[in-house]
Every structure is written in structure tokens, then in C-alpha cells.
Design a protein around this motif. Structure first.
Motif: not given
Lengths: 427, 309, 363
Positions: B105-107, B109-110, B191
Motif C-alpha cells: 500500500l505504501l509503495c 503510489p510511489i 518499489i
């Protein structure tokens, strides 16, 4: 259109937050290296100090670990780069069915936990040593040798992936051309393939060294009675922390930044050179001042100057007198306050963290005999609870914030023996 | 037959010197460094813990007692099964899954920003700033989180100054520091696979979808995510494997009540002094990781080559 | 000085796929010899056999009578110019040219001298220190030739070396290659799918199809006297009337087609194959088809519908459809006459039996 813009803003804000998460901890850690406080922290700020760097340099265990790490790093580079290269070349030559088997086997070390690799390497050589009746001083039980092998198991796979990527862009016809012109296979390899792979060899070597240098999971098993920088750090961090570790972090952060910038500089220069060659005209304003300041080399220079500035500031700034002042203030406050706040001396706080020194990872694997070890029955519930306070003790030194340095008039002189209080002695 | 023909061809193509180098390097790696150690570890996990003198003696026979111990504990154990070890085991697996989902979830969007939105210089700068923190030692990264989350750490100080809470909150005991640290440690491995997969996405597809009036979340759900599936599978596999096999972060950031499975293995080797049992536990960990890889390959329909990248 | 290359019953198989079937050909020393065929016909495989990158599954390759089996590419007196040239991008032009000498252990000064000589030969004097990437396509081409010539090969093998160049340059390089070949006097073996290249440069051409060498002959013979239907239709344009042989006589045969009974020439080699009433084709070049009335032939006449006219300045191409529904092409020299027929009209067509070739077809 509006919602698209809104999304963009949200994404932008998220990226900022993300990079804050990425860099925040490292920046804060770096700052703690310059706080004279015994415990690495940003607030409250005591005195600006570079003493922790001295503490670091004088720490024999860290220096020994560093030396071993570098030796192992070079060993891993020397072993895994040739292996990775051979494997990548082999991949281009085996048939399709063989290829998928081969690939699965050699990629598996990346997909296997590091501890498993460490354990299997340790056991394999231990068993071989037992079979050959080798002595404990022999290579079968040598931590550095085992660590090189254990780490190379997966580092080779990384190297192979680097080489495979590069080889995909190699035109095998070039080798045929060399052969056709009379070169032997070895000549074609040395004169055509190796020069083509040179950049990949470089990056594989750097990557191998870095991967080895920072590896913990595999090394902690294979290192046996030796130590590397990482294992020393881990045991220090686990059993009582002080800002000399932050100081080490600062050094590594700065080195990393410089490497990254140089890397970027070289890449840009290469791109520019390629562009210039394409344009077939000389770029005249190459070294103009404005350009230099914003160029990566300029930034390297700026970082370097900033470092010099810090050192200069440190020599000018009188940390000792600041500490003295701080100490007086505390003394005063302490005298004013009622004795209801028990004065915890650091001497009393730190020994608590040294007790578990029997569990340091440097315990020799002198045998698998189930001889009485302090934590043999560690998995009985009551024993687990015994372990627990130790961990709380690690976090506890935070409580000693206001009393630190109280009983130490000569705080400015960070003698090694002071450190020895904090660092667990290896047995 | 085909094999000898292949060898002949191989030697002819590469010449003697090169052939010997290729063969010996690859065999050294595959046999001495990968296969044999695993085989020996497997073998060792089925043996009794004997002092050096008795190894190879008549007491040195195969046993499944080490695996039995993981499930049922020592013979005198009053519980029907080994409560502590099995609890730790399942908690480790669950926590690793949690970290994996957190990182995904964190990565995502990046990776999306990096692959689709950012351009040229910005993208390069972002890539570089992503990589730089990961050149810094794993232990030091965990240490940084220790400082951050300590009871007199920055977060507690800020929180208390702002009046959000008034006594120092023990993030370490609550395992928040551990999850934050583990999640942090493997960001890069989540990522980059996703980014690599996404990068080759034809931007016109997105334009077309937008043109047809699809909302942003539908574009992601129907186009971007399916396209970056191999990358997501690869990232998740790596992050799961590394978190389940992590040792440093749990040792440094783990709360007093939350042991990691690797810590138990470590203790068998270190203070526990029972290597065969440690091997058995390591085999179990290995098996879980292999199962997870197979599971991901099955669910996402990718090949091992795509995961390893 | 130059070497004969002889292929004796050469077969090459890759698993179940047969790339070359029973190739037999002798290439004379000093000859410019081409293998012509569509892609996948096995010509590159043959070239790799001659250069030593591929061992034939069966048969022999002889250089001046000496069997080359087991001799690697680096030990053969051949030099190969690769399709993509395979210049070494990390080396300078001079280092590229002198590479063959370098691996033979020849000293630096001597290498440089030889490289400079060859740079003069290929009209790139003084450009030895350039990087390969700085050269144009045609210059790279010439450097590749110089690199191959530097090792003083007895046979130069060229694998479609001109295919990457644009049309103008390609035509220019044809002339240049031929000149270089004359100057150095060694055997050139040239692989191409471009019949223009093969026909203009070569002393002799071998036409290949699906691993089989169909015909070996000089350019004129290939065009005017094809021996196989494949050669007739592959080399140049041809109209192919299919039918059955009705009679074979001295040098001629008659074929019953859907357009009528046509007469054409038969070569010695095909005579036996045509006796009996087997399936056959009669091939007539577009320029051999004439409009009746302007020519005098009485036989080989039929009518066709004019579909379209393509005007090319010196030529007119007419696209016709015969009564039997077959598309035909007719090429007329523009001699100033106005064409009497417009699209849609019926055109009376004739051709000279001397210019028609009867070839047997596979059943």
C-alpha cells in the motif's frame, strides 16, 4: 479536470510524506551524533559535541569488525563476481529445459531467507570438518572463510542478474567476428566480451561489496567466533546504545551521499560526452562557474567544505565548558529538588545492560553439545519473562536523561573504559 | 547422448580454458554453495544433538524429534502442543504478511508516481533518493527507528509537547517500532519491481481510459494493476520472504513479548546449543518461504524468472 | 593464390528441421559467387558452414581439396563480413581493422601501418583514430571490409552486408565491392536475398529454396534460361501459365493451358521430365508479352482484359486478366506510341515461343 489536479496534489503530498518517512529517521539519527548526551537523542539538546567520533575511533571492537567486514567484502567480490559472470554466460548457452532448472537453482538463494543460507553454510562446513577430523583452527571453522562463502551464495545471484541484463544487450556476432578474424576463444573473451562487460563488472563488484558489508542475517551464523562491523553494531545496539553508533551512521551517510553524487556525476558526464560526440562540436562553456556549482562535482565540493566547516566549528566550540555549565545547572536543580527523585547514576543504569553479555552473538560454536548454557530452557514461559526485562532495560536508559553525567566530572574525556561500561564485553 | 553432444559443443564453442572456468565456477556455486549445504542442513535436522565425539557413532541415527519438538514441545510439556514456538511461528507469518501488505500500500503510489507521472530529472532524483537510504547498514536503519520511537525519542517528545498524550508511549512494546522499521527496510524491494513492470505500460492506454470517462480508481483497478501484476508478485514475495526471515530488526526493535521465529532459530544455534533442532526450525522457515513463492506464482500466474528479478 | 571451395553432399539438420539438403557446388578460385534466395532458404547456414561456425551434419567442405571438418573459424583462411557488420564499438577504427593482426601477435607499429594502408584502400585515409560510432553507414561498411581484408583471407564471405544501407548507398556499394574484389583477386562468396545485388555483381549465382540449391549459373542464364519453376518465378518477374504437356519435340514443348495451347522452349535437362503428359508451366516474362498487331507472331496468342496501366516513364506496365481469371503483367517500352486500349477493353496478346520457357511442375 479539477479532480485530476486534486489527485495530483494528493499524490504530491503523499510523496513528500513518504520521503519524510524515508529520510526522517536517518537525519534525526545523524543529529544525535552531535549531541553530547549519553543517550542518542535530539531533545533535550545538551551540548554540541564531536566527541562521539573519538569514542567511535577508539572502539577496538568496532575497528576489528570494520577490518573483518572489509576483508570479507573483498573476498565476496573476488568470489561472486567471477561466479556471477560464469553463470550469466552459462545461461546463454544451455538449452531451454536445462535453463529453467539451472535458473531456478541459482536464483533460489535470493528467494531464501538469509538465516537459512547462513545456517546451511555453517552446518555444511562443520560436518565436513567433523568428517575430516579438522581442528577448530582449520578453515572449516574459520568465520571469515565461512562468511565469504555464505554471503557469496546469494551475492553471486545478484551479480548474475547484473551480468544477464548486460549480456542481453551483447551482440554474440561480435564474438564470432573476433573468432573469424583468427582470435582464440580466450582472446575473444578477453578482448571483446570483457571490455563490453566492464561497466557491469564494476557495478556488480560495488553491489557485491555493499551487500556483503551490510549483511547481517547470514553473517551472524557464519561468522562463528569472529565479528564484522554489522555484528558488532548489532550487539551494541541490542545491549545498550550510545551516540557513537550515530557517529558511525553519520560517516556512512556522508560516504553514501558522496558516492551517490559521484555516481550521478559520472553518469551525467557520460551522457554529456555522448551528446557532445553526437553533436560533434566541443562544448565551450564546460567549466563555467554557475554550472560547476550546480554540477554534481560542485555538490561534492560543497559537502566536503561543509564537513571541513563542521570540524572547524568543533575545534572552536568548547564542548567541555558547555558540559561543565550544563552539569552545574543540573547539580543546582538536583540540590533544589527534594531527594524524592532518586538519583540514578549511569553507573547503576548501564550495568543492567551489560548483564546479558553472556548472550552475545560471539559465543563460540565450540560444539553442539547440549552443555549447560544459561538460556538453555529459554522457551519455557517463565524463562521468556526473564528475557523480557532485559529488553525493557534496553529502552530504559531513556529515563536516566536528567541525571546523566551527574557523577562524572570529566565527561569531556571519553575514555574507552567509559565505553566499556556500555558495550558488552565479549567472552 | 544429448548431454555428451552438448558438452562437446560447449567445449568447442568456448575453448578449453574458458570452458573449465565456466564449468568450475558454476559447479562450485551450484553444488558446493547452494545444493550441498541445503542437503546437509536437511540431513542434520533429522539427527540427535550429539557431542562431537559421538557424531558418526551408533547413536547417530535419524529422528523426527526436532520437528516433533516444534509442534509438541518437550516430552514433559503439559500443553497438548508447543504453545510458545507455534505461537511465535504463526505470529511471525502473520506479521510478515502484514508488513508485506503495508509495504504494498505504501509503495504502490510511489511506484506509480515514479513510472507514470514523474519525468526525466525528477524521476532520476527520486530514484537516487530512494536508493541512498538503502546503502546504509540495516542495523543502523533499525537503530534510527530505535532513536525515533524511544521513550525519550522524537515522536514521544513531539507528541507530548503537542499534548497528544502525556506519558511516554512505549512504541517498542506495542511493536509499532518493529513494523515501521521492517516496513522501512524493504521499501526498495517493493518499489522497484512494481516500477519496472509499470514503466513499460503504454501511457496511451491511460489516456484512452480517461478519455472514455473512467474514474481514476477504475483506471488503476482495470489497467495499471493488472499490467504491473508480475512486479507486484515479485515485490510481495521478496518483502514477505525478507520480513519472515528478518533477524536484525526484531532483535533491535522487537518488543519484549514478541519474539520472531528467526530469533528462536538463532537461540538454538547460539545459547540453546542445539544445532539439529535449529536446523529443523530453519527447514520449516525455508518450507514456508518456498510455499509462499509457489503460492504467489500460482495466484499471479508468473514464472520464477519474473520473481527473481 | 585463391582457393577453390567445394561442397560435397552437404546436409545440415537442426533437430527435425533440415536447413540444407544435399548441397553440391564448386566455387572457383577468384570468383565472385553469390547465394541467392528468400530468407530461411538455408543460404546463411551454408555460409556458416564454409566459415566454420557450423559443422555440416553430413557431407564435406573442401578448400582446394582439403577437408575442413573440425577446423574452427579462427583457423580457416576465410573472413566473414557480417550482416550487421559486427564492428567492435569499444575500439577505434584502426584497432578494429588491425584486430586480426593483434590476435596473431603482430607488433603495434606494423599493425598501424597495415591499418593505414587499408584505410587508404577504402578511401578513409587518416580516420583511424575515430570511434566506430562516429562513422556513417557506408563508412562502417567499408571499415568492415577493411577489417576482413587485413587478415589477408583467401576467401571473403559476405552475409547480406548491404541490407542495412539505404537504396542509393546500396547501389554505390555494389560497384565498389565488385571493384575491391577485382583489385584483391580473392574469392568472394556473397549471400543475399536481393536479386539485383546478386545479378549485378556476381560471376555466378546459386539460387536456393528451402535448403535446396535449385540452379547454379551466371546472371544471364539464370534470367533467360531458368531450369526450375522456383528460379523462373523468383528471379525477375514472370507470368506463369499452368497446364499439361501435350507434346515434346526438338528443344520445344507444347502445353495445354486454360488460355489455349502454348509453345515454348525446353532445355536438355528438363526434356525427360516433360515427356508424358505431366503438369507443367510455361513462363513468359512481362517484356516478352506483346500486343498483337504490333508484333508478327501467329502462335501463342490469346485475349485478356486490361485492368490497369502503370506508367513509369521509360516503361509501361499493363495489368491484365486472362479469360481464365489469371493476373498477368506486360511491360512495354515507351517508344512514343499512344496505347490504343483503355482500362476495361480486351487486348489481343501474343508472345514468341523463343522467349517462353516450359518447366515441369511437381504433381
Amino acid at each position: 479536470m479539477k479532480s485530476a489536479q486534486f489527485l495530483r496534489v494528493v499524490l504530491g503530498a503523499y510523496i513528500v510524506l513518504f520521503f519524510a518517512y524515508l529520510f526522517g529517521p536517518l537525519i534525526l539519527m545523524s543529529i544525535t551524533a552531535f549531541n553530547s548526551s549519553e543517550f542518542p537523542r535530539v531533545t533535550p539538546w545538551d551540548c554540541f559535541s564531536t566527541d562521539w567520533f573519538n569514542v567511535l575511533v577508539e572502539d577496538k571492537r568496532i575497528m576489528t569488525g570494520l577490518r573483518n567486514s572489509i576483508i570479507i567484502g573483498f573476498g565476496v567480490v573476488c568470489l561472486s563476481v567471477p561466479i556471477g559472470l560464469a553463470a550469466a554466460m552459462m545461461l546463454t548457452q544451455v538449452g531451454r529445459r536445462m535453463k529453467s532448472f539451472f535458473y531456478t537453482v541459482v536464483v533460489s538463494p535470493i528467494l531464501v531467507p538469509g538465516v537459512v543460507l547462513g545456517i546451511s553454510t555453517l552446518i555444511f562446513w562443520d560436518r565436513l570438518g567433523t568428517m575430516f577430523d579438522a581442528s577448530y583452527n582449520s578453515v572449516f571453522y574459520n568465520g571469515i572463510f565461512l562468511s565469504i562463502l555464505g554471503q557469496s551464495t546469494f551475492v553471486s545471484a545478484y551479480c548474475m542478474l547484473v551480468f544477464t541484463a548486460r549480456l542481453q544487450r551483447f551482440d554474440p556476432v561480435q564474438e564470432e567476428a573476433a573468432l573469424d578474424l583468427g582470435a582464440t576463444n580466450a582472446q575473444a573473451f578477453v578482448k571483446i566480451l570483457l571490455p563490453f562487460l566492464k561497466p557491469a563488472i564494476g557495478s556488480a563488484a560495488v553491489m557485491a561489496f555493499l551487500a556483503s558489508f551490510e549483511n547481517y542475517n547470514t553473517t551472524i551464523f557464519t561468522i562463528v567466533s569472529e565479528s564484522t562491523l554489522t555484528t558488532v553494531l548489532a550487539s551494541k545496539v541490542r545491549f545498550g546504545i550510545n551516540p557513537s553508533i550515530s557517529a558511525l551512521a553519520v560517516i556512512i551517510v556522508v560516504l553514501t551521499l558522496i558516492c551517490a553524487i559521484i555516481h550521478e556525476a559520472m553518469k551525467r558526464q557520460e551522457a554529456r560526452r555522448a551528446q557532445a560526440a553526437k553533436d560533434e562540436r566541443v562544448v565551450a562553456d564546460y567549466a563555467s562557474v554557475g554550472r560547476f556549482a550546480t554540477s554534481p562535482w560542485g555538490i561534492v565540493l560543497l559537502v566536503f567544505l561543509a564537513g571541513l566547516g563542521t570540524i572547524w566549528l568543533a575545534t572552536r566550540y568548547d564542548t567541555a565548558s558547555c558540559k561543565m555549565r550544563l552539569q552545574d545547572e543540573r547539580q543546582l536543580r538536583l540540590e533544589q529538588s527534594t531527594p524524592s527523585t532518586p538519583a540514578v547514576t549511569p553507573g547503576a543504569a548501564t550495568p543492567g545492560t551489560t548483564t546479558p553479555s553472556t548472550t552475545t552473538p560471539t559465543t563460540t560454536p565450540s560444539g553442539s553439545e547440549p552443555a549447560a548454557k544459561p538460556y538453555q530452557g529459554i522457551f519455557a514461559p517463565q524463562n521468556l519473562d526473564q528475557v523480557a526485562p532485559k529488553d525493557e532495560g534496553e529502552a530504559a536508559p531513556a529515563g536516566e536523561g536528567k541525571s546523566d553525567g551527574e557523577s562524572k566530572p570529566y565527561q569531556g574525556i571519553f575514555a574507552p573504559q567509559n565505553l566499556d561500561n556500555v558495550a558488552p564485553k565479549s567472552d | 547422448m544429448a548431454l555428451t553432444a552438448w558438452f562437446q559443443h560447449f567445449f568447442k564453442k568456448n575453448g578449453i580454458v574458458l570452458s573449465i572456468y565456466l564449468m568450475s565456477a558454476v559447479l562450485l556455486w551450484m553444488v558446493i554453495m547452494i545444493i550441498l549445504p541445503q542437503v546437509f542442513m536437511l540431513d542434520f535436522s533429522f539427527r540427535f544433538n550429539l557431542p562431537p565425539g559421538k557424531i558418526g557413532g551408533e547413536e547417530d541415527v535419524y529422528t523426527i524429534s526436532n520437528y516433533r519438538f516444534l509442534l509438541f514441545g518437550s516430552p514433559g510439556n503439559p500443553d497438548p502442543y508447543n504453545v510458545i514456538d507455534t505461537t511465535v511461528f504463526f505470529r511471525t507469518i502473520l506479521a510478515a504478511i502484514f508488513v508485506t501488505v503495508f509495504d504494498l500500500l505504501l509503495c504502490y503510489p510511489i511506484a506509480y508516481a515514479l513510472a507514470i507521472v514523474a519525468k526525466g530529472g525528477t524521476a532520476r532524483l527520486m530514484v537516487l533518493s530512494l536508493i541512498v537510504p538503502f546503502w546504509i547498514n540495516e542495523i543502523l536503519r533499525a537503530f534510527a527507528f530505535r532513536i525515533l520511537f524511544g521513550s525519550s525519542g522524537v515522536i514521544n517528545t513531539v507528541g507530548m509537547t503537542l499534548g497528544l498524550w502525556d506519558t511516554p508511549f512505549d512504541f517498542i512494546k506495542a511493536d509499532i517500532a518493529l513494523y515501521a522499521g521492517l516496513g522501512y527496510a524493504y521499501i526498495l524491494l517493493m518499489i522497484f519491481p512494481i516500477y519496472n513492470a509499470m514503466e513499460s505500460l503504454d501511457r496511451n492506454q491511460l489516456e484512452a481510459a480517461r478519455d472514455l470517462g473512467a474514474q481514476w480508481w477504475r483506471i488503476h483497478w482495470r489497467i495499471v494493476i493488472p499490467f504491473s501484476k508480475p512486479g507486484i508478485a515479485s515485490g510481495c514475495t521478496m518483502v514477505f520472504m525478507l520480513s519472515a526471515g528478518a533477524l536484525a530488526a526484531p532483535q533491535i526493535l522487537g518488543g519484549p513479548s514478541s519474539l520472531w521465529f528467526t530469533q528462536i532459530i538463532y537461540q538454538w544455534f547460539n545459547t540453546g546449543g542445539n544445532w539439529p533442532r535449529g536446523s529443523a526450525y530453519a527447514i520449516v522457515l525455508l518450507a514456508v518461504c518456498i510455499l509462499f513463492v509457489l503460492f504467489m506464482m500460482r495466484v499471479f500466474k508468473v514464472r520464477i524468472g519474473e520473481i527473481g528479478r | 593464390m585463391s582457393v577453390d571451395v567445394k561442397l560435397e553432399d552437404v546436409w545440415v539438420r537442426f533437430g527435425s528441421f533440415t536447413a540444407v539438403k544435399n548441397a553440391n557446388v564448386t566455387i572457383r578460385g577468384g570468383e565472385f559467387f553469390s547465394f541467392l534466395g528468400p530468407s530461411g532458404c538455408g543460404k546463411t547456414t551454408l555460409l556458416r558452414c564454409i566459415s566454420g561456425f557450423q559443422e555440416p551434419t553430413d557431407g564435406k567442405i573442401l578448400f582446394d581439396g582439403k577437408n575442413m571438418a573440425g577446423i574452427g573459424p579462427n583457423k580457416r583462411p576465410t573472413a566473414l563480413i557480417f550482416q550487421n557488420l559486427a564492428l567492435f564499438p569499444l575500439m577505434s577504427v584502426a584497432d578494429n581493422i588491425a584486430f586480426g593482426l593483434e590476435v596473431r601477435g603482430i607488433g603495434k607499429a606494423q599493425r598501424r601501418k597495415k591499418a593505414d594502408e587499408l584505410l587508404d584502400l577504402i578511401a578513409l585515409p587518416g580516420q583511424g583514430d575515430k570511434k566506430v560510432g562516429e562513422l556513417s553507414g557506408g563508412q562502417k561498411q567499408r571499415v568492415a571490409i577493411a577489417r576482413a581484408l587485413a587478415v589477408e583471407p583467401e576467401i571473403l564471405l559476405l552475409d547480406e552486408p548491404l541490407s542495412a544501407l539505404d537504396l542509393k548507398l546500396r547501389q554505390h556499394m555494389r560497384t565498389e565491392l565488385r571493384e575491391i574484389q577485382k583489385r584483391v583477386g580473392i574469392t568472394f562468396i556473397y549471400i543475399t536475398h536481393d536479386q539485383g545485388e546478386a545479378l549485378t555483381m556476381s560471376d555466378r549465382v546459386a539460387v536456393m529454396s528451402e535448403g535446396v540449391i535449385e540452379q547454379v549459373a551466371d546472371s544471364v542464364t539464370l534470367y533467360d534460361r531458368p531450369e526450375k519453376p522456383f528460379v523462373a518465378s523468383f528471379v525477375g518477374e514472370n507470368n506463369d501459365f499452368r497446364g499439361r504437356v501435350t507434346s515434346v519435340s526438338e528443344g520445344y514443348a507444347e502445353v495445354e493451358t486454360s488460355e489455349g495451347l502454348f509453345r515454348g522452349r525446353v532445355s536438355e535437362g528438363n526434356r525427360d521430365a516433360l515427356s508424358g503428359s505431366g503438369p507443367a508451366s510455361i513462363f513468359v516474362r512481362p517484356e516478352a508479352l506483346k500486343i498483337a498487331g504490333t508484333a508478327t507472331e501467329a502462335s501463342n496468342a490469346f485475349e485478356a482484359n486490361l485492368l490497369q496501366e502503370e506508367f513509369e516513364g521509360n516503361m509501361r506496365h499493363l495489368v491484365l486478366e486472362s479469360k481464365g481469371g489469371q493476373r498477368l503483367r506486360m511491360t512495354l517500352v515507351n517508344d512514343g506510341h499512344v496505347l490504343d486500349y483503355g482500362p476495361g477493353s480486351t487486348v489481343p496478346v501474343v508472345f514468341n515461343p523463343e522467349l517462353a520457357i516450359v518447366l515441369p511442375q511437381e504433381a
